[in-house]
Every structure is written in structure tokens, then in C-alpha cells.
Write a protein that holds these residues in place. Structure first.
Motif, PDB file in Angstrom:
ATOM      1  N   TRP A 298      11.861  57.080 -46.784  1.00 49.45           N
ATOM      2  CA  TRP A 298      12.543  55.810 -46.500  1.00 49.45           C
ATOM      3  C   TRP A 298      13.503  55.928 -45.315  1.00 49.45           C
ATOM      4  O   TRP A 298      13.634  55.002 -44.514  1.00 49.45           O
ATOM      5  N   GLU A 299      14.194  57.049 -45.191  1.00 51.54           N
ATOM      6  CA  GLU A 299      15.208  57.202 -44.148  1.00 51.54           C
ATOM      7  C   GLU A 299      14.620  57.527 -42.783  1.00 51.54           C
ATOM      8  O   GLU A 299      15.354  57.525 -41.784  1.00 51.54           O
ATOM      9  N   ALA A 300      13.330  57.797 -42.694  1.00 49.40           N
ATOM     10  CA  ALA A 300      12.707  58.075 -41.403  1.00 49.40           C
ATOM     11  C   ALA A 300      12.739  56.821 -40.534  1.00 49.40           C
ATOM     12  O   ALA A 300      12.514  55.709 -41.009  1.00 49.40           O
ATOM     13  N   GLU A 301      13.028  56.987 -39.262  1.00 55.57           N
ATOM     14  CA  GLU A 301      13.129  55.862 -38.339  1.00 55.57           C
ATOM     15  C   GLU A 301      11.760  55.241 -38.072  1.00 55.57           C
ATOM     16  O   GLU A 301      10.742  55.935 -38.013  1.00 55.57           O
ATOM     17  N   THR A 302      11.774  53.920 -37.896  1.00 54.93           N
ATOM     18  CA  THR A 302      10.546  53.190 -37.574  1.00 54.93           C
ATOM     19  C   THR A 302      10.519  52.675 -36.144  1.00 54.93           C
ATOM     20  O   THR A 302       9.460  52.285 -35.649  1.00 54.93           O
ATOM     21  N   GLY A 303      11.688  52.629 -35.498  1.00 55.93           N
ATOM     22  CA  GLY A 303      11.764  52.088 -34.149  1.00 55.93           C
ATOM     23  C   GLY A 303      11.954  50.583 -34.120  1.00 55.93           C
ATOM     24  O   GLY A 303      11.964  49.988 -33.032  1.00 55.93           O
ATOM     25  N   TYR A 304      12.095  49.962 -35.283  1.00 55.23           N
ATOM     26  CA  TYR A 304      12.296  48.517 -35.352  1.00 55.23           C
ATOM     27  C   TYR A 304      13.524  48.222 -36.199  1.00 55.23           C
ATOM     28  O   TYR A 304      14.125  49.120 -36.804  1.00 55.23           O
ATOM     29  N   SER A 305      13.886  46.957 -36.248  1.00 62.20           N
ATOM     30  CA  SER A 305      15.025  46.520 -37.049  1.00 62.20           C
ATOM     31  C   SER A 305      14.654  45.241 -37.791  1.00 62.20           C
ATOM     32  O   SER A 305      13.603  44.639 -37.541  1.00 62.20           O
ATOM     33  N   GLY A 306      15.534  44.824 -38.695  1.00 64.70           N
ATOM     34  CA  GLY A 306      15.309  43.573 -39.405  1.00 64.70           C
ATOM     35  C   GLY A 306      14.143  43.651 -40.378  1.00 64.70           C
ATOM     36  O   GLY A 306      13.857  44.696 -40.971  1.00 64.70           O
ATOM     37  N   MET A 307      13.442  42.539 -40.530  1.00 64.22           N
ATOM     38  CA  MET A 307      12.350  42.450 -41.483  1.00 64.22           C
ATOM     39  C   MET A 307      11.163  43.324 -41.103  1.00 64.22           C
ATOM     40  O   MET A 307      10.449  43.835 -41.961  1.00 64.22           O
TER      41      MET A 307
ATOM     42  N   LEU B 186       7.654  47.931 -42.382  1.00 67.22           N
ATOM     43  CA  LEU B 186       7.087  49.233 -42.040  1.00 67.22           C
ATOM     44  C   LEU B 186       7.506  50.304 -43.035  1.00 67.22           C
ATOM     45  O   LEU B 186       6.715  51.189 -43.382  1.00 67.22           O
ATOM     46  N   LYS B 187       8.738  50.225 -43.514  1.00 65.92           N
ATOM     47  CA  LYS B 187       9.187  51.198 -44.517  1.00 65.92           C
ATOM     48  C   LYS B 187       8.407  51.049 -45.818  1.00 65.92           C
ATOM     49  O   LYS B 187       8.010  52.052 -46.439  1.00 65.92           O
TER      50      LYS B 187
END
Length: 273
Positions: free
Chosen positions: A100-109, A114-115
Motif C-alpha cells: 500500500w505504501e509504495a508510490e504510484t506516481g499519481y494523487s487523488g482518486m 491504482l493502490k
């Protein structure tokens, strides 16, 4: 009625449900469902599906019952469902937090979506690698405990006792996981601890799968009962729904936006007691 329901539960009988008219008997202005079909666990192990249909009355005041059984049923790929037994594993929380804590490169919804997709993919692989077949795991660990007990009885050393206690504790955890597995599948809230791993419990799960199947759909006023016809009808419906040739879409009614509360109205609503 409560005594009748208690008798059904005591005799470990299962109501397979029905389709067709609700009431089976009438006289004058009185309508009742007097009769029903009950099956046992052994029946569910012999027949894959059992369908009960209330037929149409003609000259009689009783509705005939039609019972149809099928030895095998075509299985489909099961949908992803969170298993409550996963939380009993010692590595569950740590692994979920790591993914869950791994970065996705996006924010918001988009970040949340992606998480969730990543967690779903991870749980599928993790369940297959860590749990595998929970039912087979339980049998294997029961055999391991039996062998450890025989070894300790023949040579009661501290090392053999410690090994017997270790495998016994592991068996208890696996048995609890299997209970959670069956309880979640059957969704029987009234089941007691003695019933959770009974044959009746397993038969209830099998019959619950049958009830969730689609036995008939109506297309253009025409009922479809064959499995191939239902499958083809569903495929044709979504092909038509998702085709690019859908015609002109009506313009949205933008006047509805002006009826939404603004920031001042929202603050006033929040201030209400």
C-alpha cells in the motif's frame, strides 16, 4: 413457524428455494404456501443443482411441484473476494502495508484506484503461494501432528515435546482459518461452533452456489432457460450496449447544477444542530 424452522435445523435439512408463483394452495380468498421441498446434505453431494418450480394450477387448488436435478454443472472463474482468514496470518498486515505504501506516481482518486488494483493483484498471488489449498493444508497438518504425537509417545524427550506443541499450535491456526473460510462462504450467522465443519455446513455452501446461479432470463417477452441461450443473450446485450453505433445521446440538463448547494449553503447546513 418457529418450531417448524427449528425442526428443519435439527434435522439438518436444506431448503433449495423455488421459482414460479409464491403460493401453492388457495381456496376462496385464502392463499397459502403449504408444501416445500427439503433436501439433505447427501443429496447435495450427489446432485450439483436442484431446482424446484411451482407450476401453473389448472383445475386443482394445489400447485404441482417440478423438481429438476443435475449431476454436474459448468463452473466459471470465481470472482475475487477478500477472505477473512487472511488476517490470521502473521505476515498479512506487514505485507499489505508494504504494498500500500509504495508510490504510484499519481494523487487523488487515481492514486487510490491504482493502490487498490495493486493490492488485489498482490492478494491473488499471496493467497496462492502462502495458503494454497486450505483444505489440503489442514489434512497435511493433521497428519504432521499425528506423526509428531507418535514420535513423542515412543521417545518423550523435550525436543519431541516442543515439536509436538509447535505443530499442534500451527494446526489450531489452520483449523481456525478453515472455519473462517466456510463461515464466510455459507454466510450462516446462526451456525454454532459444532456445526461449522459439519457435512450439513458444506452442503449449505453447495446449495448456496446453486441459488446464486441464473436459471432463466426473459428477453423480449420470451423466457430463456437453456444455459447456452442465457450466455448468448448476455453476450449480445453487452455487445449492443458497448457498440460505437449508439446514435445521438441527449444533451445533459445543466440546469440541475444550479440547484446544488454552494459553499455558503454548506456552511449553513454544517452549523445546524
Amino acid at each position: 413457524m418457529m418450531e417448524f424452522a427449528d425442526a428443519i435445523a435439527d434435522c439438518q435439512q436444506i431448503d433449495p428455494g423455488f421459482d414460479g408463483p409464491i403460493f401453492r394452495w388457495h381456496r376462496g380468498g385464502l392463499w397459502e404456501r403449504l408444501y416445500c421441498i427439503l433436501i439433505g446434505e447427501h443429496w447435495t453431494s450427489v446432485f450439483a443443482t436442484t431446482r424446484v418450480t411451482h407450476l401453473v394450477r389448472f383445475s386443482l387448488d394445489h400447485t404441482p411441484l417440478l423438481v429438476r436435478c443435475q449431476f454436474s454443472v459448468q463452473t466459471t472463474k470465481p470472482a475475487f473476494r477478500f477472505q477473512n482468514m487472511w488476517v490470521r496470518h502473521e505476515t498479512f498486515r506487514g505485507e499489505i502495508a508494504r504494498v500500500w505504501e509504495a508510490e504510484t506516481g499519481y494523487s487523488g482518486m487515481m492514486n487510490l484506484q491504482l493502490k487498490l488494483i495493486r493490492i488485489k493483484k498482490f492478494l491473488k498471488v499471496w493467497n496462492r503461494e502462502v495458503f494454497g489449498n486450505i483444505l489440503q493444508n489442514l489434512k497435511d497438518e493433521e497428519q504432521t501432528v499425528l506423526e509428531a504425537q507418535i514420535l513423542f509417545d515412543s521417545d518423550p524427550t523435550l525436543a519431541h515435546r516442543a515439536e509436538f506443541n509447535r505443530v499442534s499450535a500451527k494446526l489450531i491456526v489452520t483449523a481456525k482459518m478453515e472455519e473462517e473460510f466456510w463461515r464466510q462462504k455459507a454466510t450462516i450467522r446462526w451456525a454454532t461452533d459444532e456445526e461449522r465443519n459439519s457435512k450439513f455446513f458444506h452442503g449449505w455452501v453447495r446449495q448456496k452456489r446453486v441459488k446464486s446461479r441464473m436459471h432463466m432470463v426473459e428477453v423480449g417477452g420470451q423466457p430463456l432457460t437453456e444455459e447456452t441461450e442465457i450466455r448468448e443473450s448476455a453476450a449480445a446485450f453487452f455487445q449492443q450496449l458497448l457498440t460505437s453505433n449508439v446514435g445521438d445521446l441527449a444533451q445533459p440538463d445543466l440546469s440541475l447544477i444550479h440547484t446544488l448547494p454552494d459553499s455558503v449553503d454548506q456552511e449553513a447546513l454544517c452549523a445546524l444542530p
